[in-house]
Design a protein around this motif. Structure first.
Motif, PDB file in Angstrom:
ATOM      1  N   VAL A 104      24.481  21.936   1.977  1.00 41.09           N
ATOM      2  CA  VAL A 104      25.098  21.057   0.981  1.00 41.09           C
ATOM      3  C   VAL A 104      25.603  21.940  -0.150  1.00 41.09           C
ATOM      4  O   VAL A 104      24.815  22.605  -0.823  1.00 41.09           O
ATOM      5  CB  VAL A 104      24.091  20.029   0.444  1.00 41.09           C
ATOM      6  CG1 VAL A 104      24.746  19.150  -0.621  1.00 41.09           C
ATOM      7  CG2 VAL A 104      23.536  19.180   1.581  1.00 41.09           C
ATOM      8  N   ALA A 105      26.921  21.974  -0.349  1.00 38.97           N
ATOM      9  CA  ALA A 105      27.524  22.894  -1.321  1.00 38.97           C
ATOM     10  C   ALA A 105      27.870  22.173  -2.621  1.00 38.97           C
ATOM     11  O   ALA A 105      28.780  21.328  -2.669  1.00 38.97           O
ATOM     12  CB  ALA A 105      28.763  23.553  -0.733  1.00 38.97           C
ATOM     13  N   ASP A 106      27.126  22.467  -3.653  1.00 38.03           N
ATOM     14  CA  ASP A 106      27.358  22.080  -5.043  1.00 38.03           C
ATOM     15  C   ASP A 106      27.576  20.578  -5.252  1.00 38.03           C
ATOM     16  O   ASP A 106      28.554  20.155  -5.879  1.00 38.03           O
ATOM     17  CB  ASP A 106      28.518  22.871  -5.651  1.00 38.03           C
ATOM     18  CG  ASP A 106      28.295  23.084  -7.148  1.00 38.03           C
ATOM     19  OD1 ASP A 106      27.335  23.796  -7.502  1.00 38.03           O
ATOM     20  OD2 ASP A 106      29.040  22.520  -7.955  1.00 38.03           O
ATOM     21  N   ILE A 107      26.644  19.802  -4.747  1.00 36.74           N
ATOM     22  CA  ILE A 107      26.638  18.356  -4.992  1.00 36.74           C
ATOM     23  C   ILE A 107      25.219  17.857  -4.758  1.00 36.74           C
ATOM     24  O   ILE A 107      24.466  18.459  -3.988  1.00 36.74           O
ATOM     25  CB  ILE A 107      27.651  17.619  -4.081  1.00 36.74           C
ATOM     26  CG1 ILE A 107      28.058  16.271  -4.665  1.00 36.74           C
ATOM     27  CG2 ILE A 107      27.122  17.503  -2.671  1.00 36.74           C
ATOM     28  CD1 ILE A 107      28.957  16.345  -5.867  1.00 36.74           C
ATOM     29  N   SER A 197      24.492  26.113  -4.596  1.00 36.80           N
ATOM     30  CA  SER A 197      25.303  25.713  -5.739  1.00 36.80           C
ATOM     31  C   SER A 197      25.831  26.927  -6.488  1.00 36.80           C
ATOM     32  O   SER A 197      25.361  28.051  -6.320  1.00 36.80           O
ATOM     33  CB  SER A 197      24.499  24.816  -6.686  1.00 36.80           C
ATOM     34  OG  SER A 197      23.282  25.414  -7.053  1.00 36.80           O
ATOM     35  N   GLY A 198      26.847  26.682  -7.314  1.00 41.42           N
ATOM     36  CA  GLY A 198      27.388  27.726  -8.168  1.00 41.42           C
ATOM     37  C   GLY A 198      26.549  27.848  -9.423  1.00 41.42           C
ATOM     38  O   GLY A 198      26.233  26.842 -10.067  1.00 41.42           O
ATOM     39  N   ALA A 199      26.183  29.066  -9.782  1.00 41.97           N
ATOM     40  CA  ALA A 199      25.323  29.264 -10.950  1.00 41.97           C
ATOM     41  C   ALA A 199      25.987  28.781 -12.236  1.00 41.97           C
ATOM     42  O   ALA A 199      25.305  28.400 -13.190  1.00 41.97           O
ATOM     43  CB  ALA A 199      24.937  30.731 -11.079  1.00 41.97           C
ATOM     44  N   LYS A 223      21.533  29.723  -5.524  1.00 39.78           N
ATOM     45  CA  LYS A 223      22.727  29.736  -6.375  1.00 39.78           C
ATOM     46  C   LYS A 223      23.536  30.995  -6.116  1.00 39.78           C
ATOM     47  O   LYS A 223      22.977  32.049  -5.820  1.00 39.78           O
ATOM     48  CB  LYS A 223      22.337  29.668  -7.855  1.00 39.78           C
ATOM     49  CG  LYS A 223      21.734  28.344  -8.296  1.00 39.78           C
ATOM     50  CD  LYS A 223      21.437  28.359  -9.783  1.00 39.78           C
ATOM     51  CE  LYS A 223      20.827  27.044 -10.255  1.00 39.78           C
ATOM     52  NZ  LYS A 223      21.795  25.939 -10.205  1.00 39.78           N
ATOM     53  N   ILE A 224      24.850  30.871  -6.259  1.00 37.04           N
ATOM     54  CA  ILE A 224      25.737  32.027  -6.160  1.00 37.04           C
ATOM     55  C   ILE A 224      26.137  32.428  -7.572  1.00 37.04           C
ATOM     56  O   ILE A 224      26.803  31.661  -8.275  1.00 37.04           O
ATOM     57  CB  ILE A 224      26.979  31.711  -5.313  1.00 37.04           C
ATOM     58  CG1 ILE A 224      26.569  31.422  -3.864  1.00 37.04           C
ATOM     59  CG2 ILE A 224      27.981  32.862  -5.367  1.00 37.04           C
ATOM     60  CD1 ILE A 224      27.715  31.114  -2.937  1.00 37.04           C
ATOM     61  N   PRO A 225      25.717  33.604  -8.021  1.00 35.42           N
ATOM     62  CA  PRO A 225      26.026  34.043  -9.390  1.00 35.42           C
ATOM     63  C   PRO A 225      27.531  34.090  -9.642  1.00 35.42           C
ATOM     64  O   PRO A 225      28.310  34.497  -8.772  1.00 35.42           O
ATOM     65  CB  PRO A 225      25.421  35.447  -9.465  1.00 35.42           C
ATOM     66  CG  PRO A 225      24.356  35.459  -8.403  1.00 35.42           C
ATOM     67  CD  PRO A 225      24.889  34.592  -7.302  1.00 35.42           C
ATOM     68  N   GLY A 226      27.924  33.637 -10.817  1.00 33.26           N
ATOM     69  CA  GLY A 226      29.322  33.733 -11.213  1.00 33.26           C
ATOM     70  C   GLY A 226      30.238  32.686 -10.618  1.00 33.26           C
ATOM     71  O   GLY A 226      31.442  32.704 -10.867  1.00 33.26           O
ATOM     72  N   LEU A 231      32.688  27.012  -5.388  1.00 41.90           N
ATOM     73  CA  LEU A 231      32.003  28.259  -5.057  1.00 41.90           C
ATOM     74  C   LEU A 231      32.561  28.930  -3.805  1.00 41.90           C
ATOM     75  O   LEU A 231      32.623  30.153  -3.730  1.00 41.90           O
ATOM     76  CB  LEU A 231      30.499  28.036  -4.926  1.00 41.90           C
ATOM     77  CG  LEU A 231      29.954  27.130  -3.830  1.00 41.90           C
ATOM     78  CD1 LEU A 231      28.409  27.169  -3.860  1.00 41.90           C
ATOM     79  CD2 LEU A 231      30.403  25.687  -3.914  1.00 41.90           C
ATOM     80  N   HIS A 232      32.998  28.153  -2.835  1.00 41.48           N
ATOM     81  CA  HIS A 232      33.525  28.740  -1.592  1.00 41.48           C
ATOM     82  C   HIS A 232      34.877  29.406  -1.811  1.00 41.48           C
ATOM     83  O   HIS A 232      35.248  30.327  -1.085  1.00 41.48           O
ATOM     84  CB  HIS A 232      33.638  27.673  -0.504  1.00 41.48           C
ATOM     85  CG  HIS A 232      34.568  26.561  -0.869  1.00 41.48           C
ATOM     86  ND1 HIS A 232      34.269  25.651  -1.851  1.00 41.48           N
ATOM     87  CD2 HIS A 232      35.790  26.211  -0.393  1.00 41.48           C
ATOM     88  CE1 HIS A 232      35.265  24.774  -1.958  1.00 41.48           C
ATOM     89  NE2 HIS A 232      36.195  25.111  -1.099  1.00 41.48           N
ATOM     90  N   ALA A 233      35.641  28.933  -2.804  1.00 43.43           N
ATOM     91  CA  ALA A 233      36.937  29.540  -3.111  1.00 43.43           C
ATOM     92  C   ALA A 233      36.796  30.689  -4.095  1.00 43.43           C
ATOM     93  O   ALA A 233      37.514  31.682  -4.009  1.00 43.43           O
ATOM     94  CB  ALA A 233      37.883  28.479  -3.679  1.00 43.43           C
ATOM     95  N   GLU A 234      35.831  30.551  -5.032  1.00 43.21           N
ATOM     96  CA  GLU A 234      35.654  31.575  -6.062  1.00 43.21           C
ATOM     97  C   GLU A 234      34.902  32.799  -5.537  1.00 43.21           C
ATOM     98  O   GLU A 234      35.194  33.930  -5.926  1.00 43.21           O
ATOM     99  CB  GLU A 234      34.903  30.972  -7.247  1.00 43.21           C
ATOM    100  CG  GLU A 234      35.677  29.854  -7.945  1.00 43.21           C
ATOM    101  CD  GLU A 234      34.794  29.076  -8.922  1.00 43.21           C
ATOM    102  OE1 GLU A 234      33.761  29.623  -9.352  1.00 43.21           O
ATOM    103  OE2 GLU A 234      35.132  27.929  -9.238  1.00 43.21           O
ATOM    104  N   LYS A 235      33.923  32.549  -4.676  1.00 45.36           N
ATOM    105  CA  LYS A 235      33.109  33.639  -4.122  1.00 45.36           C
ATOM    106  C   LYS A 235      32.995  33.470  -2.601  1.00 45.36           C
ATOM    107  O   LYS A 235      31.910  33.222  -2.058  1.00 45.36           O
ATOM    108  CB  LYS A 235      31.708  33.627  -4.751  1.00 45.36           C
ATOM    109  CG  LYS A 235      31.676  33.789  -6.263  1.00 45.36           C
ATOM    110  CD  LYS A 235      31.971  35.230  -6.677  1.00 45.36           C
ATOM    111  CE  LYS A 235      31.816  35.405  -8.182  1.00 45.36           C
ATOM    112  NZ  LYS A 235      32.055  36.810  -8.590  1.00 45.36           N
TER     113      LYS A 235
END
Length: 253
Positions: A104-107, A197-199, A223-226, A231-235
């Motif tokens: 489950v990504a960031d929700i 989730s995104g940090a 969490k993925i830092p930054g 999050l999947h597009a940014e990192k």
């Protein structure tokens, strides 16, 4: 059935995009993960090349996903982001035998108070009759959306030749309350779940963990830092690595 894009061979992994997204948004990550799996990226109803249908509810979306999984052997790993994460959670709760492992990504399985109506209004503001190129559309959209990344994301759902959005904006607007909410689904899913989730995002907080644990007793959190909500597009490499590590470790148990 939903429109899908397939990559690779092997056991199926379904990728479920978020609101205003599409299977094509996930092409890079899907291709990378397809080295060891058959990855099926879907266009959700009222998005991309999939049918336009009412209602745009999580129960309906979960049934759509169940149909796709049924066509690919009847059990699958699932990754879902944002709206797609909620749909994937409802899928696992309603049809637990169809889901091997879930990311489950960031929700969270809760109602949110923000609205995405502004995005719908922005897309409607574009005079599609004046659009001959994607650059034309970007310049028009820039009048109401300053963030270039947001415009680029939305414009992936514009069919320039047809001068039409590949989004059922009317249905998404009508069901926005349901999209922001989360249905009352009885039971729980006992399989492996990674809440990633995104940090820098505020979509998933510590206050949400008890509800996750009530519905998904085996849920783990990372969490993925930054990274923010996208999050999947940014990192992308960090996102792929986290998903791969979780899915592979659970598969070996």
């Amino acid at each position: 059935m939903l429109s899908v894009v397939e990559y690779g061979q092997g056991a199926p992994l379904i990728i479920v995009h978020g609101l205003f997204g599409s299977a094509r948004n996930w092409g890079v990550i899907a291709k990378r993960l397809s080295d060891t799996r058959r990855v099926i990226a879907v266009d959700m109803r009222n998005h991309g090349s999939s049918p336009w249908a009412a209602p745009h509810s999580y129960d309906a979306m979960a049934e759509d996903l169940a149909e796709v999984i049924g066509a690919y052997g009847g059990v699958a790993e699932v990754i879902g982001h944002s709206m797609g994460g909620k749909a994937a959670m409802v899928l696992a709760l309603k049809f637990p035998n169809l889901v091997k492992r879930l990311v489950v990504a960031d929700i969270a399985p809760v109602a949110y108070s923000h609205t995405q109506q502004g995005m719908i209004d922005a897309m409607r503001s574009v005079d599609l009759g004046a659009v001959a190129t994607r650059g034309d559309a970007d310049r028009l959209l820039a009048k109401v959306i300053s963030e270039q990344g947001v415009r680029a994301f939305l414009l992936q759902s514009l069919d320039v030749k047809a001068r039409a959005w590949r989004l059922n904006l009317d249905q998404l607007e009508a069901d926005m309350a349901a999209i922001l909410g989360f249905p009352d689904v009885p039971g729980h899913f006992d399989g492996p779940v990674l809440v990633l989730s995104g940090a820098a995002s505020e979509y998933v907080t510590r206050e949400h963990r008890p509800e996750f644990k009530r519905l998904f007793p085996a849920a783990r959190f990372a969490k993925i830092p930054g990274a923010g909500h996208w999050l999947h597009a940014e990192k992308p490499r960090e996102f792929e690595a986290a998903c791969r590590a979780f899915l592979d470790a659970e598969a070996q148990k």
